[in-house]
Design a protein around this motif. Sequence first.
Motif, mmCIF file in Angstrom:
data_model
loop_
_atom_site.group_PDB
_atom_site.id
_atom_site.type_symbol
_atom_site.label_atom_id
_atom_site.label_comp_id
_atom_site.label_asym_id
_atom_site.label_seq_id
_atom_site.Cartn_x
_atom_site.Cartn_y
_atom_site.Cartn_z
ATOM 1 N N CYS A 79 0.843 -1.203 0.000
ATOM 2 C CA CYS A 79 0.000 0.000 0.000
ATOM 3 C C CYS A 79 0.877 1.251 0.000
ATOM 4 C CB CYS A 79 -0.928 -0.003 1.216
ATOM 5 S SG CYS A 79 -2.277 -1.199 1.128
ATOM 6 N N GLY A 80 1.939 1.209 0.785
ATOM 7 C CA GLY A 80 2.864 2.343 0.835
ATOM 8 C C GLY A 80 3.556 2.562 -0.494
ATOM 9 N N TYR A 83 1.122 4.124 -2.852
ATOM 10 C CA TYR A 83 0.883 5.534 -2.521
ATOM 11 C C TYR A 83 2.044 6.414 -2.984
ATOM 12 C CZ TYR A 83 0.128 9.725 0.321
ATOM 13 O OH TYR A 83 -0.037 11.016 0.740
ATOM 14 N N LEU A 84 3.267 5.977 -2.711
ATOM 15 C CA LEU A 84 4.434 6.735 -3.147
ATOM 16 C C LEU A 84 4.494 6.815 -4.671
ATOM 17 C CD1 LEU A 84 7.279 5.531 -0.741
ATOM 18 C CD2 LEU A 84 6.186 7.766 -0.790
ATOM 19 N N TRP A 86 1.964 6.696 -6.740
ATOM 20 C CA TRP A 86 0.924 7.624 -7.187
ATOM 21 C C TRP A 86 1.367 9.068 -7.010
ATOM 22 C CZ3 TRP A 86 -2.207 11.012 -4.193
ATOM 23 C CH2 TRP A 86 -3.258 11.611 -4.902
ATOM 24 N N LEU A 87 1.976 9.382 -5.865
ATOM 25 C CA LEU A 87 2.482 10.741 -5.650
ATOM 26 C C LEU A 87 3.536 11.102 -6.696
ATOM 27 C CD1 LEU A 87 2.923 10.970 -1.751
ATOM 28 C CD2 LEU A 87 1.168 12.064 -3.145
ATOM 29 N N LYS A 125 -2.531 12.795 5.639
ATOM 30 C CA LYS A 125 -1.488 12.567 4.627
ATOM 31 C C LYS A 125 -0.108 12.461 5.259
ATOM 32 C CE LYS A 125 -2.223 16.076 1.964
ATOM 33 N NZ LYS A 125 -2.081 17.029 0.828
ATOM 34 N N ILE A 128 0.140 8.941 6.645
ATOM 35 C CA ILE A 128 0.224 7.991 5.533
ATOM 36 C C ILE A 128 1.602 8.037 4.885
ATOM 37 C CG2 ILE A 128 -0.683 7.425 3.244
ATOM 38 C CD1 ILE A 128 -3.397 8.497 4.199
ATOM 39 N N PHE A 129 2.131 9.256 4.741
ATOM 40 C CA PHE A 129 3.447 9.392 4.123
ATOM 41 C C PHE A 129 4.518 8.734 4.980
ATOM 42 C CE2 PHE A 129 7.466 11.621 3.565
ATOM 43 C CZ PHE A 129 7.669 11.417 2.209
ATOM 44 N N SER A 132 4.336 4.975 4.714
ATOM 45 C CA SER A 132 4.748 4.444 3.416
ATOM 46 C C SER A 132 6.228 4.668 3.122
ATOM 47 C CB SER A 132 3.901 5.085 2.304
ATOM 48 O OG SER A 132 4.109 6.489 2.262
ATOM 49 N N ALA A 198 9.344 3.952 -4.259
ATOM 50 C CA ALA A 198 8.182 3.069 -4.328
ATOM 51 C C ALA A 198 8.593 1.688 -4.845
ATOM 52 C CB ALA A 198 7.112 3.681 -5.238
#
Length: 206
Positions: A79-80, A83-84, A86-87, A125, A128-129, A132, A198
Amino acid sequence: MSIMDSLLTFSLAAVLLTLTPGLDTALILRTATTEGKNQAIQAALGINTGCLLWGVAIAFGLGSVVAVSELAYDILKYCGAAYLGWLGVCMLVRPRKQLIVANASNKTASNWFLKGVLGNALKPKVGIFYVSFLPQFIPQGHSPVIWTFGLVTIHITMGIVWSLMLIGATRPLASLLRKEKVIRWLDHTTGLVFLLFAARLAISRR
């Protein structure tokens, strides 16, 4: 990864992330310009205190996850990484053209420390950051709680130093960080770093 490798790699990544202008940078620049040096320092300390609160929560939470369940850790890891990734894609595909500055309509005396704390403490956020981003820098066999807290402390220290530099040189740095080319370059560079981390996180082993 050795302890020294982890610290050096994280420090390099943290420096880049700290220098990339965002809402925190905008708040500090605006406060220093319109409210004064003392208020800007309060805002900077509040912002980093908010990060510290998330760091403490993540340190103990992440430590429990890693210690109890390998499956939970793997889910968290993927998941991390997603997320990374996607960023990173967003920063590469849609880099910003300008730094969004916080609303300066209210110029009355305010508790800027509290505003800074709440600004980060109420942003999921940030948590979450940290969840991740940090696990990949924890050497195998070492305490996730101690290392997560230590890495967050490094990041916060860099944030405080950078904030004080912004406040001390508000005009030249504000002018530089508001240039479209600078913002686009920082977003592209940070986006690439996010994608690399990521991929690294996705293939890492516990």
